[in-house]
Design a protein around this motif. Sequence first.
Motif, mmCIF file in Angstrom:
data_model
loop_
_atom_site.group_PDB
_atom_site.id
_atom_site.type_symbol
_atom_site.label_atom_id
_atom_site.label_comp_id
_atom_site.label_asym_id
_atom_site.label_seq_id
_atom_site.Cartn_x
_atom_site.Cartn_y
_atom_site.Cartn_z
ATOM 1 N N ILE A 137 3.171 -4.220 -7.553
ATOM 2 C CA ILE A 137 3.101 -3.129 -6.469
ATOM 3 C C ILE A 137 3.893 -3.852 -5.327
ATOM 4 O O ILE A 137 4.665 -3.247 -4.404
ATOM 5 N N ALA A 138 3.619 -5.223 -4.988
ATOM 6 C CA ALA A 138 4.189 -5.781 -3.960
ATOM 7 C C ALA A 138 5.688 -5.883 -4.002
ATOM 8 O O ALA A 138 6.333 -6.080 -2.975
ATOM 9 N N LEU B 226 6.975 -11.433 1.750
ATOM 10 C CA LEU B 226 7.716 -11.451 0.985
ATOM 11 C C LEU B 226 9.317 -10.792 1.492
ATOM 12 O O LEU B 226 9.087 -10.225 2.561
ATOM 13 N N ALA C 29 1.404 -0.657 3.483
ATOM 14 C CA ALA C 29 2.602 0.208 3.152
ATOM 15 C C ALA C 29 3.768 -0.352 3.869
ATOM 16 O O ALA C 29 3.747 -1.111 5.027
ATOM 17 N N LEU C 30 5.013 -0.123 3.332
ATOM 18 C CA LEU C 30 6.369 -0.506 4.081
ATOM 19 C C LEU C 30 6.532 0.314 4.957
ATOM 20 O O LEU C 30 6.889 1.604 4.836
ATOM 21 N N ARG D 70 8.121 -8.294 4.180
ATOM 22 C CA ARG D 70 7.256 -7.313 3.465
ATOM 23 C C ARG D 70 5.774 -7.637 3.079
ATOM 24 O O ARG D 70 6.016 -9.024 2.333
ATOM 25 N N PRO D 71 4.736 -7.399 3.469
ATOM 26 C CA PRO D 71 3.473 -8.191 3.518
ATOM 27 C C PRO D 71 3.226 -8.456 2.069
ATOM 28 O O PRO D 71 3.578 -7.435 1.310
ATOM 29 N N ALA D 72 2.553 -9.431 1.463
ATOM 30 C CA ALA D 72 2.289 -9.899 -0.059
ATOM 31 C C ALA D 72 1.165 -8.850 0.045
ATOM 32 O O ALA D 72 0.762 -8.643 -1.494
ATOM 33 N N ASP D 73 0.273 -8.302 0.754
ATOM 34 C CA ASP D 73 -0.818 -7.741 0.442
ATOM 35 C C ASP D 73 -0.445 -6.169 -0.066
ATOM 36 O O ASP D 73 0.385 -5.395 0.823
ATOM 37 N N PRO D 74 -0.375 -5.537 -1.300
ATOM 38 C CA PRO D 74 0.096 -4.398 -1.657
ATOM 39 C C PRO D 74 -0.778 -3.298 -0.898
ATOM 40 O O PRO D 74 0.025 -2.109 -0.930
ATOM 41 N N ALA D 75 -1.591 -3.258 -0.320
ATOM 42 C CA ALA D 75 -2.359 -2.329 0.305
ATOM 43 C C ALA D 75 -1.645 -1.818 1.802
ATOM 44 O O ALA D 75 -1.864 -0.805 2.264
ATOM 45 N N GLY E 101 2.880 3.904 -1.041
ATOM 46 C CA GLY E 101 3.295 3.119 0.361
ATOM 47 C C GLY E 101 4.068 2.218 0.337
ATOM 48 O O GLY E 101 4.738 1.713 1.182
ATOM 49 N N ARG E 102 4.534 1.640 -1.116
ATOM 50 C CA ARG E 102 5.243 0.480 -1.378
ATOM 51 C C ARG E 102 6.747 1.182 -1.740
ATOM 52 O O ARG E 102 7.790 1.241 -1.284
ATOM 53 N N ASN F 43 -1.704 2.410 -3.207
ATOM 54 C CA ASN F 43 -0.831 1.534 -2.478
ATOM 55 C C ASN F 43 0.702 1.610 -3.034
ATOM 56 O O ASN F 43 1.392 1.387 -2.386
#
Lengths: 555, 401
Positions: B263-264, A124, A334-335, A327-332, B289-290, B286
């Motif tokens: 979340i994403a 993303l 963290a940014l 921004r990774p698509a995998d929500p796990a 972290g976002r 999660n």
Amino acid sequence: MKLKLTSLLLILSILLSACGNLTQFLPGDSVIVSIAYGSEKKEWLEPLTAEFNAAQNKTAEGKTIQIEITPIGSIESVRGIMDGSLQPTVWSPASSVYIPVANAEWRKTHGDDLVTGAPKDLVLSPVVIAMWRPMAQALGWPEKALGWQDVAELATSAEGWSAYGHPEWGKFQFGHTHPAYSNSGIVSIIAEAYAGAGKQRGLTEADLQDAATRDFMTAVEKSVIHYGTSTGFFAERMFERGPSYLSAAVLYENLIVAQESKRLSGQSSQIPVVAIYPKEGTFWSNHPYAVLNAPWVTEEQREAAGIFESYLLAAPQQLRALEYGFRPADPAIALSAPLDSQHGVDISQPKTVLEVPQAAVIEKIQTLWQQTKKPVDLVVVMDVSGSMRGDRITTARASLLEFVKKLDDRARLQIILSSSEVSTLTPLSELGEKRQQVLDSVSGIFELGDTRLYDATLTAYQELSANGNPEHIRAIVVLSDGEDTASAATLDEINAQIAQFSGEGGNAIKVFTIGFGDNADTEVLKSIAEPTGGKQYDSSPENIQKIYDEIATFF
Amino acid sequence: MYTPRMNWILLILYGMIALGVFVAALLLPPFRAVAYAPVRELLLPPPAPVTLNLLYSTEKEAWLSEVIPAFEQSGASINGHPIRVELEKMGSWEINAAVLDGTRKPVLISPASMLQIAALQDASTAQFGKSLVNPANDPACLPVVKTPLTLVAWKERADVLWGQQPGASLWLNVHDALVNPQGWAAYNHADWGYVKFGHTDPLKSNSGFMTILLMSYGYHGKTSGLSPADILSDADFQAWFLETEASIGQFEYSTGPLMEKMIAYGPSTYDFVAVYEATAIEQAENAVGRYGELRIYYPSPLLWSDHPFCALQADWVTPEQSQAAQIFIDYLLSQPAQQTALLKYGFRPADASIPLEQPGSPFDRYAANGFRADLSGLPEVEIPAGNVLNTLRDFWSRNVR
């Protein structure tokens, strides 16, 4: 003796059956998965593809999976898929915005959607306005939220940056890619239409007919220095040439992170650039991975494409996306760094998004853009010397015809022929009034005499400087197949002329040069094109059409 | 009088019989287990397993992919045939459609709630003259874990919109926030744009259907007795309902992906969504972290997703498979599998003896986000008859899509 033989056979057959399916140990053939993808994720996708291919991953049947990736403009690829010239297994455009339009188009001939189900996002990145930090600060950033409205105000202000206490910065120079080729181009004009209509959702065809929407789009487009085929190219231009060339451009957040990483590590000496998240809302570039519902996609390709998808979405590959500013698509995941203010971005943004309009509305916005975009004043210089005989003059003529057909009616076009004489085939005037006449004249071009490249280029530059409208995009396209043999003017004179106008920055006349065939003097052509912000292309009869097509995306 | 030649013939004959007995012994599963293992593995394929094809709804994916390998490795078998579970995930309503149109012939199904089982009971009786499922008195058709439908918001935004509780009528409040043309400007946050809500596609996904069912109950202020007339003959309800749905840009096909998307992408894309409590628990960490903390709201009345596992009473299911299905369901209801469902995946165990508030439980960990173990004070809605469910689905299908 006989008994021994029988026992041996028995034992052998038991052993063989115990081994099960032997075929999986034999060298099998491979299955190829072709992927047409939006070029902004090239830095991430290319090394991963190479690693995946090197690992010789296999399908359930034991065939080796071979991934072949081709970067292509997200909107351009739709045309290729529709006309059959592009037949990828997987389509991964920069965003989902255009998928409904592609589906609507596909349904007309196939009765079904091209993209079915819900394709997963790979990575993303929000669509942002990239601006040099001092310029953003002059507009009140970061305390003040900025948006499309501010861009429009700057674009229409006669004073330009003077109004913000910076006369030395000249005019506001803005850029976005061509909406018929690139995702960031299409989302730019959708966002402009929303801002013009004063809405954030529910944009209708009626909104587009409103004078306020049209005026707003015209105002923003007025400050565009040129369009272009890919967002990556735009970013490169901006970060190479600096604030005198472009004040701001519509890019993706990840491109800003990449540039700031370069700057912080000393690989770029440019001033800092920041992401402005338009306060009215923006769109996400979400890089969907769509296995196409097309007749050329086989079941085993679908399976292999799925295996590659799982690989790209697995945690190690997603973590690497972060390094490239996505921004990774995998929500796990963290940014974290480099997604931070040091790299010009703010992960608490965007605060809101614009609703993706319906397919029919998007198509209407494209039409409205054609009417409101910045017009072009264009001079084409064509080498018609004796060395162009045969295949060359035929393909050059045919591709110029196609090029002229692509220009809109508001474009003003001049064509100069260069041989022993420099002559004007048609003077600078609106194409709409003379299109057929121009097409007829181009069809009648033939080769003769010497090459006077410098004289012809200098004439084009001088005439466009004198007659061109500085409010338009002004450009020269030079096609040449060999060294200059007969000019009175010199390369130095051309360079001096170009240098004289360099103060115009991004609004200066741009020269695009095409070296046609092996004898073209590419170094000379490059030295003419690059200082103007144009581009030099190497070409042959096989790809000349493609090059004209790419040049057309600048206007 | 034996000749040497006859000796040879007899020897070969005995040899063949011995080999035959040896092979037959190996082939018979009960004998296999005691056969010398290296010989067994070298010479013969393993005994045919009893396969349980299971169509299940996606929310249980993570839990099932942990407990099924454990089940298979536990040595569960029928007459020496090991039990294997073959999984295929689908939207809850898609499971019913696939079974009814014959494209799938599973042994077991596990949609997200008894709503689909009730609907399948009606539909299969109408279609085949006999129900494929019998939840009333079948020990192989019962809820295994449960989780309520909730609203999950970004805390930052929830604090501005509702604080601790969204007032007396949650669904009326949701509608009003969504359709307010001022959007977040009405709450002094113009920079947040319009208020954005999401639920899944009610034709494909159970949570989407539960959402529109709760909305309908909420508008009519009822907890039971929702009728087709409430949906089809009340113009005010219809306008209210369709306004809410029109504010939703895209209906995701399944609950897990909707929550992951929230979340994403963060609060720019969804201020709040309707998902299961367990789905929210899965992503609570999660989220931090976002884009920040989540905040959960329990609608009143509640509606439960109770994840039934039902063996089909169909002619394609063998008696062995039926027995194996029962063994599998008993395993899912056993203490270790139930504990895993709670501690790792946030489901409420069907086994009431397992306490929700125990060390390591998500109800402990996320109490500050509004997660509550004890929901006994909240009323529940009655599950309407199949014809009411179908009326609502049809109404949505005709007017929203």
